[in-house]
Scaffold this motif. Structure first.
Motif, PDB file in Angstrom:
ATOM      1  N   PRO A 272     132.624 -23.366 116.123  1.00 35.28           N
ATOM      2  CA  PRO A 272     131.506 -22.450 115.932  1.00 35.28           C
ATOM      3  C   PRO A 272     130.691 -22.904 114.724  1.00 35.28           C
ATOM      4  N   GLY A 273     129.401 -22.681 114.782  1.00 34.28           N
ATOM      5  CA  GLY A 273     128.582 -23.139 113.673  1.00 34.28           C
ATOM      6  C   GLY A 273     127.198 -22.558 113.693  1.00 34.28           C
ATOM      7  N   SER A 274     126.394 -23.006 112.763  1.00 34.35           N
ATOM      8  CA  SER A 274     125.008 -22.575 112.663  1.00 34.35           C
ATOM      9  C   SER A 274     124.142 -23.434 113.576  1.00 34.35           C
ATOM     10  N   ASP A 275     122.850 -23.053 113.671  1.00 30.56           N
ATOM     11  CA  ASP A 275     121.889 -23.952 114.288  1.00 30.56           C
ATOM     12  C   ASP A 275     121.715 -25.174 113.394  1.00 30.56           C
ATOM     13  N   TRP A 276     121.189 -26.257 113.957  1.00 28.23           N
ATOM     14  CA  TRP A 276     120.941 -27.475 113.194  1.00 28.23           C
ATOM     15  C   TRP A 276     119.460 -27.578 112.895  1.00 28.23           C
ATOM     16  N   GLY A 277     119.123 -27.621 111.620  1.00 26.99           N
ATOM     17  CA  GLY A 277     117.716 -27.686 111.247  1.00 26.99           C
ATOM     18  C   GLY A 277     117.552 -27.972 109.772  1.00 26.99           C
ATOM     19  N   ASP A 278     116.416 -27.547 109.225  1.00 23.81           N
ATOM     20  CA  ASP A 278     116.127 -27.805 107.813  1.00 23.81           C
ATOM     21  C   ASP A 278     116.850 -26.830 106.887  1.00 23.81           C
ATOM     22  N   ASP A 279     117.070 -25.607 107.369  1.00 23.68           N
ATOM     23  CA  ASP A 279     117.651 -24.571 106.516  1.00 23.68           C
ATOM     24  C   ASP A 279     118.652 -23.745 107.331  1.00 23.68           C
ATOM     25  N   PRO A 280     119.853 -24.283 107.583  1.00 20.85           N
ATOM     26  CA  PRO A 280     120.810 -23.567 108.433  1.00 20.85           C
ATOM     27  C   PRO A 280     121.240 -22.245 107.809  1.00 20.85           C
ATOM     28  N   GLN A 281     121.291 -21.228 108.646  1.00 22.21           N
ATOM     29  CA  GLN A 281     121.677 -19.897 108.185  1.00 22.21           C
ATOM     30  C   GLN A 281     123.169 -19.673 108.416  1.00 22.21           C
ATOM     31  N   GLU A 282     123.770 -18.917 107.510  1.00 22.29           N
ATOM     32  CA  GLU A 282     125.189 -18.587 107.653  1.00 22.29           C
ATOM     33  C   GLU A 282     125.443 -17.892 108.984  1.00 22.29           C
ATOM     34  N   ALA A 283     126.486 -18.338 109.702  1.00 22.62           N
ATOM     35  CA  ALA A 283     126.816 -17.739 110.991  1.00 22.62           C
ATOM     36  C   ALA A 283     128.312 -17.806 111.223  1.00 22.62           C
ATOM     37  N   PRO A 284     129.137 -17.259 110.288  1.00 16.53           N
ATOM     38  CA  PRO A 284     130.597 -17.343 110.465  1.00 16.53           C
ATOM     39  C   PRO A 284     131.034 -16.604 111.721  1.00 16.53           C
ATOM     40  N   PRO A 285     131.953 -17.168 112.476  1.00 14.08           N
ATOM     41  CA  PRO A 285     132.378 -16.562 113.742  1.00 14.08           C
ATOM     42  C   PRO A 285     133.433 -15.476 113.576  1.00 14.08           C
ATOM     43  N   ILE A 286     133.945 -15.323 112.345  1.00 17.11           N
ATOM     44  CA  ILE A 286     135.034 -14.388 112.124  1.00 17.11           C
ATOM     45  C   ILE A 286     135.074 -14.051 110.624  1.00 17.11           C
ATOM     46  N   ARG A 287     135.502 -12.861 110.305  1.00 15.33           N
ATOM     47  CA  ARG A 287     135.622 -12.460 108.902  1.00 15.33           C
ATOM     48  C   ARG A 287     136.787 -13.219 108.272  1.00 15.33           C
ATOM     49  N   ALA A 288     136.487 -13.932 107.169  1.00 14.93           N
ATOM     50  CA  ALA A 288     137.524 -14.755 106.542  1.00 14.93           C
ATOM     51  C   ALA A 288     137.073 -15.145 105.145  1.00 14.93           C
ATOM     52  N   GLU A 289     138.016 -15.679 104.395  1.00 16.21           N
ATOM     53  CA  GLU A 289     137.703 -16.241 103.083  1.00 16.21           C
ATOM     54  C   GLU A 289     137.465 -17.739 103.289  1.00 16.21           C
ATOM     55  N   TRP A 290     136.193 -18.093 103.396  1.00 11.28           N
ATOM     56  CA  TRP A 290     135.825 -19.459 103.748  1.00 11.28           C
ATOM     57  C   TRP A 290     135.785 -20.361 102.520  1.00 11.28           C
ATOM     58  N   LYS A 291     136.314 -21.560 102.686  1.00 13.88           N
ATOM     59  CA  LYS A 291     136.274 -22.568 101.635  1.00 13.88           C
ATOM     60  C   LYS A 291     135.386 -23.720 102.099  1.00 13.88           C
ATOM     61  N   THR A 292     134.529 -24.179 101.225  1.00 18.71           N
ATOM     62  CA  THR A 292     133.604 -25.267 101.559  1.00 18.71           C
ATOM     63  C   THR A 292     134.160 -26.597 101.076  1.00 18.71           C
ATOM     64  N   LEU A 293     134.257 -27.559 101.988  1.00 19.24           N
ATOM     65  CA  LEU A 293     134.731 -28.889 101.609  1.00 19.24           C
ATOM     66  C   LEU A 293     133.649 -29.639 100.839  1.00 19.24           C
ATOM     67  N   THR A 294     134.060 -30.505  99.959  1.00 12.69           N
ATOM     68  CA  THR A 294     133.098 -31.261  99.168  1.00 12.69           C
ATOM     69  C   THR A 294     132.427 -32.363  99.986  1.00 12.69           C
ATOM     70  N   GLU A 295     133.094 -32.831 101.026  1.00 11.30           N
ATOM     71  CA  GLU A 295     132.550 -33.910 101.848  1.00 11.30           C
ATOM     72  C   GLU A 295     131.942 -33.353 103.131  1.00 11.30           C
ATOM     73  N   GLU A 296     130.799 -33.897 103.546  1.00 12.91           N
ATOM     74  CA  GLU A 296     130.139 -33.470 104.775  1.00 12.91           C
ATOM     75  C   GLU A 296     130.605 -34.332 105.953  1.00 12.91           C
ATOM     76  N   ALA A 297     130.481 -33.753 107.138  1.00 15.71           N
ATOM     77  CA  ALA A 297     130.652 -34.534 108.363  1.00 15.71           C
ATOM     78  C   ALA A 297     129.275 -35.062 108.758  1.00 15.71           C
ATOM     79  N   ARG A 298     129.138 -36.369 108.835  1.00 16.57           N
ATOM     80  CA  ARG A 298     127.843 -36.971 109.134  1.00 16.57           C
ATOM     81  C   ARG A 298     127.895 -37.726 110.456  1.00 16.57           C
ATOM     82  N   HIS A 299     126.813 -37.586 111.209  1.00 12.63           N
ATOM     83  CA  HIS A 299     126.768 -38.216 112.531  1.00 12.63           C
ATOM     84  C   HIS A 299     125.308 -38.506 112.873  1.00 12.63           C
TER      85      HIS A 299
END
Length: 355
Positions: A272-299
């Motif tokens: 699950p994720g946000s739309d892909w664009g210039d300014d992605p909006q938060e769209a968590p699929p479930i209530r949770a304590e989310w942690k952000t990784l320092t490294e991005e997934a790039r493709h």
């Protein structure tokens, strides 16, 4: 003074092909064809769809998996959509997999499980364009159709020393190819030109000394072979941003969702994720304590680069998602995910092992 350029002859290329044809799992080689063995149109079609925008080396294992699991067009037509999409994962250009199923079902349902043997009828099938229809007509049914892929374009551009850049040159190069396509052994000839481009007339450092058409090649005589084919400057790809949410339940189940059938990665299982664009909006699929990784997934996709922020969470058993569904650990295979989703998983999995 250089010797006059000879006229290229299909027979010279066929003689070379008879000695040097590549051994490919979907191919009936020239010796077998001479002994009366005919290609299976299903396997020709399947390989041609897989080879679009993809290398031979990358396709071989996928082709073998598909033909082992679904050995006939009827078997593929009866397959579950999710199973086929999972087997396709990593091969890219996922619209091909959706059209693969649509075409198999059309052949099974409307044509009695038998592929049409003419170019015009093949073009009426879902996902079959001019190139694929020509390739199946020529290779499977020995019709004198003009088969033009990137290898053939390169060979024709050099053979005629044509400096018009691609893609503008495509009609002209197709016309050159049409003039050479023979009525005798057109299926072998189509594969021979592609083999010549893949093994001799390569993009860099062509082995002109080994080429059966060397004395017919205007670019070889002019010393311009390595400059051709010319290509129009590529447009700079934009970069899009997005967020991927990777949630794992304490029992090991992962939260995934199937993407809509239309659009990029259509019908594929992913995070699950946000739309892909210039300014992605938060769209968590479930209530949770989310942690952000320092490294991005790039493709990189055909038309843009993607940078995904990866957020992870560990969930209790009783938490219910707003979207998506939990896939139990024994049923979850990262290899079923498209490449960009697998990159996000690799980052998240590594991060969870460290924590």
């Amino acid at each position: 003074m250089s010797a006059p350029r000879e006229r290229p002859r299909a027979g010279d290329l066929l003689d070379w092909y008879d000695r040097h044809a590549r051994d490919l799992p979907w191919r009936v080689g020239p010796r077998a064809r001479a002994e009366g063995v005919r290609p299976d149109p299903y396997r020709v079609w399947l390989s041609e769809v897989m080879l679009q925008q993809t290398t031979v080396a990358a396709v071989k294992s996928y082709y073998e998996t598909f033909t082992t699991r679904w050995p006939t067009v009827q078997a593929l037509a009866a397959a579950e959509d999710g199973d086929v999409m999972a087997a396709w994962a990593g091969l890219g250009y996922y619209a091909r997999a959706r059209n693969l199923l649509k075409c198999a079902r059309a052949v099974a349902g409307d044509h009695g499980g038998i592929f049409p043997d003419d170019h015009a009828t093949l073009l009426t099938l879902p996902g079959i364009g001019r190139y694929t229809a020509a390739a199946v007509s020529a290779i499977a049914f020995d019709r004198p159709e003009v088969v033009v892929d990137g290898n053939v374009e390169r060979v024709m551009a050099r053979l005629h020393d044509e400096h018009t850049p691609l893609p503008q040159a495509k009609p002209l190069l197709t016309d050159f190819a049409a003039r050479l396509t023979p009525d005798t052994r057109p299926g072998c000839y189509a594969q021979a030109v592609m083999d010549l481009g893949a093994t001799i007339c390569t993009p860099r450092n062509p082995a002109c000394g080994l080429c059966p058409w060397r004395r017919s090649c205007a670019a070889w005589q002019a010393g311009t072979a390595t400059e051709l084919p010319r290509k129009a400057p590529k447009k700079r790809k934009p970069t899009r941003l997005g967020i991927a949410y990777l949630a794992r339940r304490v029992d090991g189940a992962w939260l995934l969702e199937r993407r809509p059938d239309s659009g990029l990665l259509g019908g594929m299982l992913g995070w699950p994720g946000s739309d892909w664009g210039d300014d992605p909006q938060e769209a968590p699929p479930i209530r949770a304590e989310w942690k952000t990784l320092t490294e991005e997934a790039r493709h990189t996709f055909t038309h843009f680069h993607l940078r995904l922020t990866v957020r992870t969470a560990l969930l209790p058993m009783d938490r219910r998602p707003d979207r998506g569904e939990f896939i139990e650990l024994p049923d979850f295979r990262p290899s079923d995910l498209p490449t960009v989703m697998r990159k996000a998983f690799d980052l998240a999995h590594a991060g969870m092992r460290k924590s």
